[in-house]
Design a protein around this motif. Structure first.
Motif, mmCIF file in Angstrom:
data_model
loop_
_atom_site.group_PDB
_atom_site.id
_atom_site.type_symbol
_atom_site.label_atom_id
_atom_site.label_comp_id
_atom_site.label_asym_id
_atom_site.label_seq_id
_atom_site.Cartn_x
_atom_site.Cartn_y
_atom_site.Cartn_z
ATOM 1 N N PRO A 92 0.787 -1.226 0.000
ATOM 2 C CA PRO A 92 0.000 0.000 0.000
ATOM 3 C C PRO A 92 0.827 1.287 0.000
ATOM 4 O O PRO A 92 0.305 2.360 -0.244
ATOM 5 C CB PRO A 92 -0.843 -0.091 1.266
ATOM 6 N N SER A 93 2.130 1.185 0.213
ATOM 7 C CA SER A 93 2.962 2.389 0.273
ATOM 8 C C SER A 93 3.509 2.830 -1.086
ATOM 9 O O SER A 93 3.995 3.948 -1.216
ATOM 10 C CB SER A 93 4.134 2.155 1.231
ATOM 11 N N VAL A 94 3.417 1.981 -2.097
ATOM 12 C CA VAL A 94 4.007 2.280 -3.404
ATOM 13 C C VAL A 94 3.046 3.138 -4.237
ATOM 14 O O VAL A 94 1.915 2.734 -4.488
ATOM 15 C CB VAL A 94 4.341 0.977 -4.166
ATOM 16 N N PRO A 95 3.489 4.306 -4.699
ATOM 17 C CA PRO A 95 2.623 5.145 -5.534
ATOM 18 C C PRO A 95 2.537 4.602 -6.953
ATOM 19 O O PRO A 95 3.377 3.796 -7.374
ATOM 20 C CB PRO A 95 3.330 6.499 -5.523
ATOM 21 N N PRO A 96 1.534 5.027 -7.714
ATOM 22 C CA PRO A 96 1.433 4.588 -9.109
ATOM 23 C C PRO A 96 2.576 5.157 -9.940
ATOM 24 O O PRO A 96 3.133 6.203 -9.620
ATOM 25 C CB PRO A 96 0.083 5.142 -9.563
ATOM 26 N N SER A 97 2.898 4.455 -11.020
ATOM 27 C CA SER A 97 4.033 4.839 -11.871
ATOM 28 C C SER A 97 3.763 6.090 -12.701
ATOM 29 O O SER A 97 4.700 6.677 -13.241
ATOM 30 C CB SER A 97 4.403 3.683 -12.797
ATOM 31 N N GLY A 98 2.533 6.487 -12.823
ATOM 32 C CA GLY A 98 2.200 7.675 -13.607
ATOM 33 C C GLY A 98 0.713 7.748 -13.865
ATOM 34 O O GLY A 98 -0.066 7.009 -13.267
ATOM 35 N N ALA A 99 0.321 8.609 -14.805
ATOM 36 C CA ALA A 99 -1.088 8.838 -15.088
ATOM 37 C C ALA A 99 -1.636 7.937 -16.182
ATOM 38 O O ALA A 99 -2.844 7.883 -16.403
ATOM 39 C CB ALA A 99 -1.304 10.291 -15.483
ATOM 40 N N GLY A 100 -0.751 7.221 -16.891
ATOM 41 C CA GLY A 100 -1.193 6.379 -17.993
ATOM 42 C C GLY A 100 -0.373 5.110 -18.089
ATOM 43 O O GLY A 100 0.556 4.892 -17.308
ATOM 44 N N LEU A 133 -4.494 2.194 -1.166
ATOM 45 C CA LEU A 133 -3.186 2.314 -1.797
ATOM 46 C C LEU A 133 -2.737 3.770 -1.774
ATOM 47 O O LEU A 133 -3.564 4.681 -1.669
ATOM 48 C CB LEU A 133 -3.229 1.799 -3.236
ATOM 49 N N ALA A 134 -1.442 3.972 -1.927
ATOM 50 C CA ALA A 134 -0.888 5.331 -1.942
ATOM 51 C C ALA A 134 -1.532 6.150 -3.054
ATOM 52 O O ALA A 134 -1.806 5.629 -4.133
ATOM 53 C CB ALA A 134 0.628 5.275 -2.131
ATOM 54 N N PRO A 135 -1.786 7.418 -2.814
ATOM 55 C CA PRO A 135 -2.386 8.269 -3.839
ATOM 56 C C PRO A 135 -1.408 8.576 -4.970
ATOM 57 O O PRO A 135 -0.199 8.462 -4.771
ATOM 58 C CB PRO A 135 -2.761 9.534 -3.070
ATOM 59 N N PRO A 136 -1.940 8.966 -6.119
ATOM 60 C CA PRO A 136 -3.360 9.057 -6.446
ATOM 61 C C PRO A 136 -3.952 7.677 -6.711
ATOM 62 O O PRO A 136 -3.249 6.754 -7.104
ATOM 63 C CB PRO A 136 -3.392 9.921 -7.700
ATOM 64 N N THR A 137 -5.248 7.556 -6.478
ATOM 65 C CA THR A 137 -5.921 6.269 -6.639
ATOM 66 C C THR A 137 -6.525 6.075 -8.023
ATOM 67 O O THR A 137 -7.090 5.011 -8.303
ATOM 68 C CB THR A 137 -7.025 6.105 -5.585
ATOM 69 N N HIS A 138 -6.424 7.085 -8.871
ATOM 70 C CA HIS A 138 -6.938 6.965 -10.238
ATOM 71 C C HIS A 138 -6.218 7.963 -11.129
ATOM 72 O O HIS A 138 -5.547 8.877 -10.648
ATOM 73 C CB HIS A 138 -8.450 7.196 -10.282
ATOM 74 N N HIS A 139 -6.375 7.752 -12.436
ATOM 75 C CA HIS A 139 -5.772 8.699 -13.379
ATOM 76 C C HIS A 139 -6.456 10.048 -13.242
ATOM 77 O O HIS A 139 -7.537 10.141 -12.656
ATOM 78 C CB HIS A 139 -5.840 8.159 -14.818
ATOM 79 N N PRO A 140 -5.852 11.120 -13.768
ATOM 80 C CA PRO A 140 -6.481 12.440 -13.660
ATOM 81 C C PRO A 140 -7.905 12.427 -14.214
ATOM 82 O O PRO A 140 -8.172 11.823 -15.265
ATOM 83 C CB PRO A 140 -5.572 13.335 -14.501
ATOM 84 N N ALA A 141 -8.812 13.060 -13.517
ATOM 85 C CA ALA A 141 -10.219 13.061 -13.910
ATOM 86 C C ALA A 141 -10.438 13.688 -15.287
ATOM 87 O O ALA A 141 -11.390 13.328 -15.988
ATOM 88 C CB ALA A 141 -11.053 13.786 -12.860
ATOM 89 N N ASP A 142 -9.558 14.583 -15.699
ATOM 90 C CA ASP A 142 -9.736 15.216 -17.015
ATOM 91 C C ASP A 142 -9.083 14.422 -18.148
ATOM 92 O O ASP A 142 -9.143 14.823 -19.302
ATOM 93 C CB ASP A 142 -9.213 16.654 -17.000
#
Length: 117
Positions: A9-17, A88-97
């Motif tokens: 749960p501490s690892v952030p996502p690799s990016g927005a896509g 999980l570490a934020p962000p939890t989803h890709h950018p809303a836009d």
């Protein structure tokens, strides 16, 4: 969750896509986030199917949806869906836009014909 040891749960996502689609100039339908290492990859409906490829290459079995409003997990090792799981570490989803499919400017006009069913 059948494999909570596979979740960090501490690892952030690799990016927005999708990392692989971005490297290849491709596009995706929906995004998944590896719950072990944070790698963001495209779903099995996408042309690249990079989330499944990541599981096969690394053995990381659990992904979480990286779509706004979705909190479900999928365990590739058991083919099971879990409606929720650990935060999980934020962000939890890709950018809303960010459009779906995405990213903007790389999605072909006839994109629906390229989806895997």
């Amino acid at each position: 969750m059948t494999d909570v040891a596979a979740i960090d749960p501490s690892v952030p996502p690799s990016g927005a896509g999708c990392v692989d689609c971005d490297a290849l100039g491709g596009w995706w339908f929906h995004l998944r986030r590896c719950a072990t290492c944070g790698r963001v990859a495209c779903c099995d409906s996408s042309p690249g199917q990079h989330a499944t490829a990541h599981f096969k290459a690394t053995g990381h079995p659990v992904v979480r949806s990286f779509e706004p409003g979705e909190e479900w997990f999928w365990d590739y090792s058991t083919d099971e869906l879990y409606e929720s799981g650990p935060g999980l570490a934020p962000p939890t989803h890709h950018p809303a836009d960010q459009p779906v499919p995405g990213p903007a400017g790389r999605v072909p006009e006839d994109w629906a014909r390229s989806l895997h069913r």
